[in-house]
Design an enzyme around this catalytic site. Structure first.
Site, PDB file in Angstrom:
ATOM      1  N   GLY A  67      -9.118   8.526  -2.151  1.00 17.51           N
ATOM      2  CA  GLY A  67      -9.792   9.800  -1.900  1.00 17.51           C
ATOM      3  C   GLY A  67     -10.612   9.737  -0.628  1.00 17.51           C
ATOM      4  N   GLU A  92     -10.986   3.993   6.835  1.00 21.97           N
ATOM      5  CA  GLU A  92      -9.852   4.796   7.318  1.00 21.97           C
ATOM      6  C   GLU A  92     -10.397   5.977   8.117  1.00 21.97           C
ATOM      7  OE1 GLU A  92      -7.684   6.640   4.138  1.00 21.97           O
ATOM      8  OE2 GLU A  92      -6.051   7.344   5.416  1.00 21.97           O
ATOM      9  N   HIS A  97      -9.624   1.334  -0.590  1.00 24.71           N
ATOM     10  CA  HIS A  97      -9.463   1.923   0.740  1.00 24.71           C
ATOM     11  C   HIS A  97     -10.847   1.879   1.399  1.00 24.71           C
ATOM     12  CE1 HIS A  97      -5.932   3.752  -1.120  1.00 24.71           C
ATOM     13  NE2 HIS A  97      -5.588   4.391  -0.020  1.00 24.71           N
ATOM     14  N   ASP A 110       2.062   3.974   2.691  1.00 23.14           N
ATOM     15  CA  ASP A 110       1.060   4.920   2.153  1.00 23.14           C
ATOM     16  C   ASP A 110       1.684   6.051   1.314  1.00 23.14           C
ATOM     17  OD1 ASP A 110      -1.581   5.471   1.702  1.00 23.14           O
ATOM     18  OD2 ASP A 110      -1.979   6.397   3.638  1.00 23.14           O
ATOM     19  N   HIS A 155       0.848  -1.198   0.000  1.00 27.37           N
ATOM     20  CA  HIS A 155       0.000   0.000   0.000  1.00 27.37           C
ATOM     21  C   HIS A 155       0.882   1.246   0.000  1.00 27.37           C
ATOM     22  CE1 HIS A 155      -3.980   2.001   1.214  1.00 27.37           C
ATOM     23  NE2 HIS A 155      -3.088   2.987   1.067  1.00 27.37           N
TER      24      HIS A 155
HETATM   25 ZN   LIG Z   1      -3.600   4.994   0.659  1.00 28.81          ZN
END
Ligand SMILES: [Zn+2]
Length: 360
Positions: A190, A220, A217, A298, A34
């Site tokens: 996003g 989060e 994703h 990330d 990721h």
């Molecule tokens: Zn990410």
């Protein structure tokens, strides 16, 4: 300092890993699952790109860039991120970014990386789609030959850009005349708030039908229902972050039972305020629930981290020794989209490194 408030809080702030563990991590062969393409542009790479485009407001001096990359808040982070996006104007910029990101990964002994790319950001800006694909593929082949790091792509929909971006990303990922050879998966990034996952089902259906794996994703910045939505509607095989899964026992049990890995990015979660402090990070909860935990970086330079630093964080939060860290690295191999022989080779390399390790 003598002020009592500066006295460390003892057992509440456990010590970080030893120098030996840091050295072990630095040499450990790893897979990164990721990590974002533009978000991996380090000050060194940004400085090269800025020098190619002197009209940009981004500084070229690496020292000034370190200040430039010090964010005051999330809005500032977005502003800096977009100014880096603005430096990717030509296929040669795309190639340079991709190749140099691979160099930074190779330095950390990353042998295999699935790099998340948002092609819509580039095609929307007028970069020819075929030239874009040629640039990333050329960089991928050169990086494998020069650094021994194998790159694969995840194309992700920038969720905030709506159906137009979803349609364009899906077309680029599924049209045989355009899609690159290294493409293995399909994602969704996003903001999550105000961008419900189920609306992207038709696009994920098409990508999955074209042989791509689903890695959105989810969870989060929103609750566990978003993770359920990603599983049910987008048929997710891994979850990007999935942080809020910790609040739902049934979800944790489901993830564990079906070996659906979480792509955990601890420092990112603190930087974006998805989690308040590292000590409150749910990674331990995930591991205790039997979830396949992978550790990833990330947007590493933008969050002041790299994959090795994330492994050190995980060592502290999960109380891992060298063998525990090797097992963590093997989780990423298992959860990767490498083929069977590729997984066996990398797992064996991790085992032989660990067996031969002696602390300095
Ligand atoms: Zn990410």
């Amino acid at each position: 300092m003598t002020d009592s408030r500066d006295v460390p809080a003892g057992p509440l702030t456990p010590a970080g890993p030893s120098a030996g563990v840091h050295a072990f991590i630095a040499g450990l062969p790893k897979a990164e699952l990721h990590v974002h393409h533009v978000g991996s542009a380090s000050p060194r790479i940004v400085s090269e790109l800025a020098a190619r485009h002197p009209d940009s407001k981004v500084p070229t001096d690496p020292e000034a860039l370190v200040d430039y990359f010090t964010f005051t808040d999330f809005a500032h982070f977005i502003e800096v991120y977009l100014s880096v996006v603005d430096l990717i104007r030509t296929p040669e910029d795309v190639r340079l970014l991709t190749y140099e990101v691979a160099r930074d990964l190779a330095r950390q002994q990353v042998r295999y990386a699935e790099l998340t790319i948002t092609p819509f950001s580039s095609t929307r800006r007028g970069i020819d789609e075929v030239a874009f694909m040629d640039a990333i593929e050329d960089a991928r082949k050169a990086a494998e030959a020069d650094f021994g790091t194998v790159l694969r792509w995840c194309f992700d929909i920038p969720g905030e850009a709506g159906p137009e971006a979803a349609e364009e990303t899906t077309r680029l990922a599924t049209d045989d005349r355009v899609r690159p050879e290294g493409l293995v998966s399909f994602g969704l990034g996003g903001p999550e708030i105000g961008v419900p996952r189920p609306q992207f089902k038709p696009y994920f259906d098409r990508a999955i039908a074209a042989g791509l794996r689903s890695v959105p994703h989810a969870g989060e910045t929103t609750g566990p229902q978003t993770v359920w939505d990603a599983l049910t509607h987008l048929r997710a095989e891994r979850i990007g972050h999935g942080t809020s899964s910790a609040r739902d026992e049934k979800l944790l049990a489901h993830l564990a039972e079906h070996r659906i890995a979480l792509e955990v990015c601890p420092t990112s979660n603190i930087a974006t305020r998805a989690v308040r402090t590292l000590d409150e990070h749910p990674i331990r909860r995930f591991a205790e629930a039997g979830v396949l935990v992978t550790v990833n970086s990330d947007d590493p330079p933008m969050f002041g981290t790299d994959l090795n630093a994330e492994y050190a964080v995980a060592a502290r939060l999960l109380d891992l020794d060298e063998q525990g860290l090797a097992d963590l690295a093997k989780n990423a191999v298992e959860a990767s989209f490498l083929d069977g022989p590729g997984k066996a080779r990398l797992a064996a390399e991790i085992d032989s490194y660990t067996a031969g390790w002696s602390a300095p």
